[in-house]
Design an enzyme around this catalytic site. Structure first.
Site, short mmCIF file in Angstrom:
data_model
loop_
_atom_site.label_atom_id
_atom_site.label_comp_id
_atom_site.label_asym_id
_atom_site.label_seq_id
_atom_site.Cartn_x
_atom_site.Cartn_y
_atom_site.Cartn_z
N GLY A 10 20.75 13.02 7.84
CA GLY A 10 20.21 11.70 8.18
C GLY A 10 19.36 11.78 9.44
N ASP A 127 26.08 9.62 14.50
CA ASP A 127 27.50 9.28 14.59
C ASP A 127 28.19 9.89 15.81
OD1 ASP A 127 27.14 7.96 12.22
OD2 ASP A 127 28.26 9.38 10.98
N MET A 169 27.38 2.11 11.81
CA MET A 169 27.53 3.45 11.23
C MET A 169 28.71 4.17 11.87
SD MET A 169 23.78 4.89 10.28
CE MET A 169 23.02 4.25 8.78
N ARG A 171 30.71 7.43 9.81
CA ARG A 171 31.29 7.82 8.53
C ARG A 171 32.73 8.32 8.70
NH1 ARG A 171 29.06 10.05 3.80
NH2 ARG A 171 26.90 10.04 4.51
N ARG A 266 31.33 -14.66 8.90
CA ARG A 266 30.08 -14.09 8.38
C ARG A 266 30.05 -12.59 8.65
NH1 ARG A 266 29.86 -18.66 6.74
NH2 ARG A 266 28.05 -20.05 6.71
N VAL A 273 18.97 0.16 10.36
CA VAL A 273 18.30 -0.33 11.58
C VAL A 273 18.74 0.53 12.77
CG1 VAL A 273 18.26 -2.28 13.20
CG2 VAL A 273 18.05 -2.69 10.75
N ARG A 275 19.27 3.61 12.89
CA ARG A 275 18.66 4.95 12.93
C ARG A 275 17.16 4.90 13.14
NH1 ARG A 275 21.44 7.96 8.12
NH2 ARG A 275 19.29 8.12 7.44
O1 F6P Z 1 25.66 10.82 8.89
C1 F6P Z 1 24.87 9.90 9.54
C2 F6P Z 1 24.82 8.60 8.75
O2 F6P Z 1 23.95 7.72 9.41
C3 F6P Z 1 26.18 7.95 8.55
O3 F6P Z 1 26.58 7.14 9.62
C4 F6P Z 1 25.94 7.18 7.28
O4 F6P Z 1 27.13 7.05 6.55
C5 F6P Z 1 24.98 8.01 6.52
O5 F6P Z 1 24.32 8.83 7.46
C6 F6P Z 1 23.98 7.22 5.73
O6 F6P Z 1 23.28 8.12 4.97
P1 F6P Z 1 21.96 7.76 4.15
O7 F6P Z 1 20.82 7.65 5.14
O8 F6P Z 1 21.78 8.89 3.23
O9 F6P Z 1 22.20 6.44 3.48
#
Ligand code: F6P
Length: 343
Positions: A10, A127, A169, A171, A266, A273, A275
């Protein structure tokens, strides 16, 4: 030297800043030629490259994403993938490779190093769950984006006496959730490290409301899970490294809070966003330090190593150590977040 470079997994803000530093010091100080492989390990498997010189890197310091592209391709799960990587590296005359990535990308780097490839790693993950380094670039930016969002959610939550669930985020580890929860004044923070029991959490929110606070922010890491047998949660598709696509736990938590407390609830899923966009000054500096350290490591012949941040200094650690286990949230830090639970 002729040095290959790739970004895998990612993306996160600061990748270009790392590469800019590698190129600047490599070309101008060491006289290197740098070749970028496109889309992570896929570019090595398929021999797709672009030259990276000082000019190519101009203007990229503040730019999010990666100008090389990225993927979650794993050469070890593709038929003949490893052999094709070796052929590409020899056909391109690559003396050494700099792999910028997380546990998966660096896991591949470690295995290729065992097969004789001269590789240096640079730690990357939004992460912040990579072992061997106290911080990864991109994490500070992501936390800031979450805190900006939480600050905004506070005012609208207070206007409507609402519970706002914010999914962030994280994981396998709840670093973003914990930092953003502390900095954003969350009433609850749910992280993968501590499976949650929804009923007592709802009681905490009710108690808070009975004490006169009618709005609550609940930060949920996307990898947070209920204690076994307490709630059903769906899982998504799996990538080449075996990771399921996450997202959705925020909806489940919001639904349960709404049903169990009757409070207007909610959910905001911050998703990608977190990243995107420009890296913070901190991440630009960390990325630049990693880039300079990586090219120096190549010239020291420190192959099979990853550059890392420890006690504010840039050090080298074995790739295998970084790829071997995850860095989880320090329980002492989570305890700090817990002080504010329900208050
Ligand atoms: O591993 C980094 C990460 O941003 C995680 O937090 C998230 O689960 C995953 O990548 C999302 O991956 P993708 O961009 O493939 O949806």
């Amino acid at each position: 030297m002729r040095i290959g470079m790739l970004t895998g997994g990612g993306d996160c803000p600061g990748l270009n800043a790392v590469m800019r530093a590698v190129v600047r010091k490599g070309v101008e100080h060491h006289g290197d030629e740098i070749v970028g492989f496109l889309d992570g390990w896929r570019g090595v498997v398929e021999r797709r490259t672009r030259p990276l010189d000082v000019r190519a890197m101009r203007g990229t310091l503040p730019r999010g994403g990666t100008i090389l592209g990225s993927s979650r391709t794993n050469p070890f799960t593709i038929e003949g993938g490893v052999e094709r990587c070796q052929e590409t590296l020899s056909a391109e005359g690559i003396d050494a490779l700099i792999a910028i990535g997380g546990e998966d990308t660096l896991g591949v780097a470690a295995r290729l190093h065992d097969l004789g490839v001269a590789v240096v790693g640079v730690p990357k993950t939004i992460d912040n769950d990579l072992s061997g380094t106290e911080l990864t670039f991109g994490f500070d930016t992501a936390v800031q984006i979450c805190v900006d969002a939480i600050d905004r959610l506070h005012t609208t939550a207070e206007s409507h006496d609402r519970v706002m669930v914010v999914e962030v985020m994280g994981r396998h580890a709840g670093h973003i959730a914990t930092w953003a929860g502390i900095a954003g004044g969350a009433a609850l923070v749910l992280i993968p490290e501590e499976p949650f029991d929804i009923e007592p959490l709802c009681e905490t929110i009710v108690a808070r409301h009975e004490a006169g606070r009618y709005a609550s922010i609940v930060v949920v890491a996307e990898g947070a899970t209920p204690k076994e047998g307490t709630l059903a949660v769906a899982s998504g598709e799996v990538d080449q490294f075996g990771h399921a696509q996450l997202g959705g736990i925020g909806d489940v938590v919001a639904r349960e809070i709404r049903q169990r407390t009757g409070f207007d609830t909610r959910v905001t899923i911050l998703g990608h966003v977190q990243r995107g966009g420009t890296p913070t000054a901190f991440d630009r500096v960390l990325a630049t330090r990693f880039g300079v350290a990586a090219i120096d490591a190549v010239h020291d012949g420190a192959f099979g190593q990853m550059v890392a941040l420890q006690s504010a200094a840039i050090v080298r650690v074995p790739l295998a150590e970084a790829a071997g286990s995850l860095k989880l949230v320090d329980p002492a830090l989570y305890d700090v977040a817990k002080v504010f639970f329900g208050h």
